[in-house]
Scaffold this active site. Structure first.
Site, PDB file in Angstrom:
ATOM      1  N   GLU A  83      -2.120   0.360  13.342  1.00 33.34           N
ATOM      2  CA  GLU A  83      -3.396   0.687  12.754  1.00 33.34           C
ATOM      3  C   GLU A  83      -4.688   0.485  13.367  1.00 33.34           C
ATOM      4  O   GLU A  83      -5.518   1.383  13.374  1.00 33.34           O
ATOM      5  CB  GLU A  83      -3.459  -0.090  11.113  1.00 33.34           C
ATOM      6  CG  GLU A  83      -4.625   0.393  10.204  1.00 33.34           C
ATOM      7  CD  GLU A  83      -4.539  -0.415   8.952  1.00 33.34           C
ATOM      8  OE1 GLU A  83      -4.840   0.353   8.052  1.00 33.34           O
ATOM      9  OE2 GLU A  83      -3.814  -1.266   8.842  1.00 33.34           O
ATOM     10  N   GLU A 114       0.760  -1.189  -0.198  1.00 30.98           N
ATOM     11  CA  GLU A 114       0.075   0.083  -0.167  1.00 30.98           C
ATOM     12  C   GLU A 114       0.848   1.018  -0.023  1.00 30.98           C
ATOM     13  O   GLU A 114       1.205   1.732  -0.826  1.00 30.98           O
ATOM     14  CB  GLU A 114      -0.972  -0.092   1.252  1.00 30.98           C
ATOM     15  CG  GLU A 114      -2.137   0.863   1.048  1.00 30.98           C
ATOM     16  CD  GLU A 114      -3.286   0.660   2.019  1.00 30.98           C
ATOM     17  OE1 GLU A 114      -4.005   1.578   2.212  1.00 30.98           O
ATOM     18  OE2 GLU A 114      -3.153  -0.350   2.750  1.00 30.98           O
TER      19      GLU A 114
END
Length: 936
Positions: A735, A459
């Site tokens: 996260e 990502e």
């Protein structure tokens, strides 16, 4: 001649928005700092000299301005160099000596002067390119301009031109590519000279997207271009450019990918290939490569560099027999090895952030292999460090190491954009201190060319929402003004192409993701929030001015979407992303209604746009957007808030947004603050917010007088909480609140990162409210020092190198006494508001105060199963006793009780235990009875 004051001097004179000697503008703003022990010193005027072409002139600046002061001279000509110096005059009559000279060079080329061709081998394969040129006579100056669609490095006569990494960095290549400039005069020799370029794909050839949907976004082979300007001592100028006379050969870099890693075969090395004596007759001719039809623009942000090296802390042998190196810190970069072995022997290095059950935890990497391979040449001791990739890792699995392994042969290279550190927070609360360090490491790892969401998996994208919530924290910790200016340039280009919509990622390289070019609240609002932060923290008026049309375009897009109701309730939304109650596979299923989040942000962007219009002198726009903001706030209150201050979406984030964004005021705000406190208590002082609510939840509590609740929330260690990851060994911000579960297994969701800075945005509240160091005027010209005492801390301090100089604030307890301290930099003032209500206005210098603030005396009456759940949770010792009592008999029941109980006033402790065995009830009653009465 007026005598100068030896206690006064000027430091840090710079032109532009960073420390780079090469400026991007013909009229760069000037900034300087004054250092003095003279109390309450304020600047009355400044004299600035410029020496250019042998002539010196002086400009007078009246007033206190010393941050991003408008260039007072004739514009710099392309490639022109000048020397600057400044002296300041104090309002007290003091005069400083002249500062040391600062050299500044206009790094940009004359219009239409970029003649270099973009060249390459025509394929994606990494390769080497070289070109030769002759130098006749003495060279006064040699400036090298280079760029690439890809990632490149350049040598001059076999010597690296600079120490920057992954040049030219990542931009929206279809519209903008960075141009690097370096002074290489010292590397130029008389006679034959050589430029040598190593070229790989970098971001230009990477496959972007999630799992099997990953695709190349930019099309075409990598290409590089270079232009060397040689200025001879006799006044003549010569230009050397990349063209089709250059030659190329394959590089020993067999493969290079940011996500997959680098493969290097040392047997393919070509010694001396970039030097002037190398025979390149066997090399092939390069070809001109088609690239986007844009003129490179001078890089405005600092480059990526290797900032430090870290040694191996532990060598581990996994249950399966693998050798794993632990560097003790989750970091971003790569490893450097020293090795001796047979020719053709290949070492494999696999990277990961965590271990799972003793083995390398690679599942969160998804399609990113994060694997480097090195094949030995066999020529004695060899040293290698990959240059064309980076990884997010703490652990490295080493496979096929030749001979005995020594940890001294491996180090980790930490990489990020080379910004100056400007702030920190300290406390004796060890877990909170580690948490703040994790915030810093998270920023370091994710501020690499652009602000990324994570640095390890497939990502590493510029998610706008992540940066939007984190920008205030970032601006405190590092001098990131130039970094953010660069990224915002791409945001505005992408937004313009999308008809006013700010994409959820910038550069916008994942068009296959639904909604990339649809307006998404809190993500698209980066275009209003980030320029406002840059004005507040850096006094960056230029960015505010350049961003204004983009700000209005975004607000206008949202207004069209919201319609006459002014409630933004339709379309794709992420809402309060990663609410801890959302299922792992559906991270957007938050407690707070997405329409409330979207409408609150609609108000905030309209309000910020109105404020920006006022600052820019755009009166009609200011009236228009202020009126719009007022109407949005009214619509919000009418639709979502009852007359008694209860939100229709009864969740903490909803209340926090309304309070912190200023949608509610007065008694209604206070009532909502009390309800927020009740909700925080009901959740057991565990986190109940996601990306949107987490940065502001504590601020909303303290703003409405509930610092005790904020303190409990801040110092909670049960999952979900800020400190739970710390208890699990985290060295960066995760996260997910439970990226790693308590049993040591990785969260089962497909989206799990252990380095994601968004949830660390609460650090801004630590800096501004807990330590009490906040700007009241742009760039901290006027500082607010208003510390908040938290019951669970003994001390808190922060320092920040403001654009005017060093500022500090903090406090510490000694019994019932609290010592407060502050340092105010010269040429600024501070408004001090102490917990007692005392208020002071002070000038520069060091200040201390002492107040009496005993910790609140809490009496404990008899406790039993009939006690209120709120009473139990508000008594940490009683809560712990209850939980331990249940756990001693039935651990699984204790865990269910801990996770599901809603700690509300008016409910008895026996209610969530109504089906518990008598033995459990008896154990709880006995544990409560054993607690000592009196003060908790």
């Amino acid at each position: 001649m007026t005598a100068t004051d030896p206690m006064l001097h000027v430091r840090g004179l710079r032109a532009g928005w960073s420390e780079d000697r090469f400026v991007t503008s013909a009229h760069p703003p000037l900034s300087w700092k004054t250092a003095t022990t003279l109390p309450s010193w304020m600047q009355a005027a400044a004299d600035i000299t410029i020496t250019r072409g042998g002539t010196t002139s002086t400009a007078r600046i009246d007033g206190p301005d010393s941050v991003l002061v408008a260039w007072p001279f004739e514009p710099l000509k392309p490639l022109e160099s000048a020397r600057l110096s400044v002296r300041v005059h104090g309002k007290d009559g003091s005069i400083s000596p002249w500062s040391a000279d600062t050299e500044v060079t206009a790094g940009f080329l004359p219009a239409q002067a970029w003649h270099a061709s973009f060249i390459g081998c025509g394929t994606d394969a990494p390769h080497l390119m070289r070109g030769t040129f002759d130098v006749h006579g003495g060279v006064r100056r040699a400036l090298l301009h280079t760029t690439a669609f890809g990632a490149y490095d350049i040598h001059v006569n076999g010597i690296p031109a600079d120490d920057a990494e992954l040049k030219p960095g990542w931009t929206s290549y279809q519209w903008r590519v960075n141009l690097d400039v370096t002074d290489v005069t010292a590397h130029i020799r008389s006679g034959r000279n050589t430029l040598g370029i190593t070229l790989t794909g970098g971001w230009y050839t990477e496959r972007f997207g999630f799992r099997d949907a990953a695709r190349r976004f930019y099309q075409g082979a990598p290409a590089a271009a270079a232009q060397l300007t040689l200025e001879y001592e006799d006044g003549t100028v010569d230009t050397v450019i990349t063209d089709e006379r250059w030659r190329w050969a394959p590089a020993p870099v067999v493969a290079a990918s940011l996500y997959q890693g680098e493969t290097y075969d040392a047997r393919l090395q070509t010694p001396g290939w970039s030097g002037p004596t190398f025979d390149d007759s066997a090399w092939d001719r390069v070809q001109a490569v088609a690239v986007p039809d844009i003129t490179p623009t001078l890089r405005s942000l600092p480059p990526v560099r290797v900032i430090e090296h870290r040694a191996v802390e532990r060598v581990l042998t996994t249950p399966s027999g693998k050798t794993v190196l632990d560097f003790g810190q989750n970091l971003v970069g790569r490893v450097r090895i020293k090795v001796t072995g047979e020719r053709g022997h290949t070492i494999t290095l696999r990277h990961a952030e965590v271990l799972e059950h003793g083995e390398l935890g690679t599942r969160p990497l998804r399609n990113a292999a994060a694997t480097d391979r090195y094949t030995l040449s066999g020529d004695g001791e060899e040293a290698w460090e990959p240059k064309w990739t980076f990884h997010g890792f703490r652990y490295v699995e080493v496979d096929n190491w030749p001979g005995a392994f020594s940890p001294d042969d491996v180090t980790a290279a930490v990489m990020h954009t080379d910004m100056a550190r400007t702030g920190d927070f300290t406390t004796s609360h060890t877990l909170l201190q580690r948490f703040h360090e994790n915030v810093v490491w998270g920023m370091r790892g994710n501020f690499l060319s652009i602000p990324t969401d994570c640095p390890q998996r497939d990502e590493r994208l510029g998610w706008t929402g992540d940066l939007q919530v984190f920008a205030p924290t970032a601006a405190f910790l590092y001098d990131c003004d130039a970094f953010l200016r660069s990224w915002l340039g791409d945001v505005m280009l992408e937004q313009k192409a999308a008809g006013g919509v700010v994409p959820m990622v910038v550069p916008a390289v994942i068009p296959q993701v639904p909604g990339l070019f649809k307006p998404v609240a809190a993500w698209g609002d980066a275009i209003t929030v980030v320029p406002a932060v840059m004005w507040e923290r850096f006094a960056d008026y230029d960015t505010l001015k350049q961003s204004f049309d983009a700000m209005t375009a975004w607000v206008d897009v949202v207004q069209a979407r919201a319609g006459a109701s002014l409630l933004w309730e339709e379309g794709l939304q992420f809402g309060d992303w990663l609410d801890p109650d959302a299922p792992p596979e559906r991270p957007g299923d938050a407690k707070t209604d997405a329409g409330i989040v979207a409408t609150a942000y609609f108000f905030r962007s309209a309000d910020l746009t109105a404020r920006a219009a006022t600052l820019l002198g755009r009166e009609a726009d200011a009236r228009h957007y202020a009126d719009l903001a007022a109407r949005i706030a009214h619509a919000f209150r009418t639709a979502y808030i009852t007359p008694h201050g209860r939100m229709m979406s009864d969740a903490p984030t909803a209340y926090a947004l309304a309070i912190v964004f200023g949608i509610v005021h007065g008694e209604q705000q206070q009532a909502m603050g009390e309800r927020l406190r009740d909700l925080v208590r009901a959740a057991g002082y565990r986190i109940a917010t996601g990306f949107v609510g987490t940065p502001i939840i504590c601020e909303a509590l303290t703003a409405t007088g509930h610092a005790t609740a904020a303190s409990r929330l801040l110092t909670q260690t049960e999952c979900p909480s800020w400190l739970y990851p710390v208890t699990m060994g985290a060295t960066t911000i995760w996260e997910r609140w439970d990226s790693m579960l308590e049993d040591g297994s990785i969260n089962p969701g497909q989206m799990t990162s252990f380095n994601h800075y968004a949830l660390g945005a609460v650090a801004d509240w630590l800096h501004r409210s807990v330590a009490g160091l906040a700007p009241l005027e742009p760039a901290y010209r006027l500082i607010r020092i208003a510390p908040t005492l938290l019951d669970d801390l003994d001390d808190a301090s922060a320092w920040h190198e403001t654009p005017y100089g060093m500022a500090r604030a903090g406090w510490r307890r000694e019994g019932t006494q609290v010592h407060f301290h502050a340092e105010v930099p010269p040429n600024t003032q501070a408004v001090v508001e102490l917990p007692s209500g005392a208020r002071y206005e002070v000038g520069s210098g060091t200040h201390t105060w002492l107040e009496t603030h005993p910790l609140p005396a809490r009496s404990r009456g008899p406790l039993s199963l009939s006690s209120s759940l709120a009473t139990i949770i508000d008594d940490p010792e009683a809560y712990k006793a209850v939980l331990q009592a249940i756990r001693s008999i039935d651990p699984s029941r204790a865990e269910i009780f801990r996770r599901t109980t809603r700690w509300r006033q008016g409910r008895e402790l026996r209610e969530p235990l109504d089906k518990a065995p008598v033995t459990v009830l008896a154990a709880v009653q006995e544990a409560l009875a054993a607690l000592p009465p009196g003060r908790q």
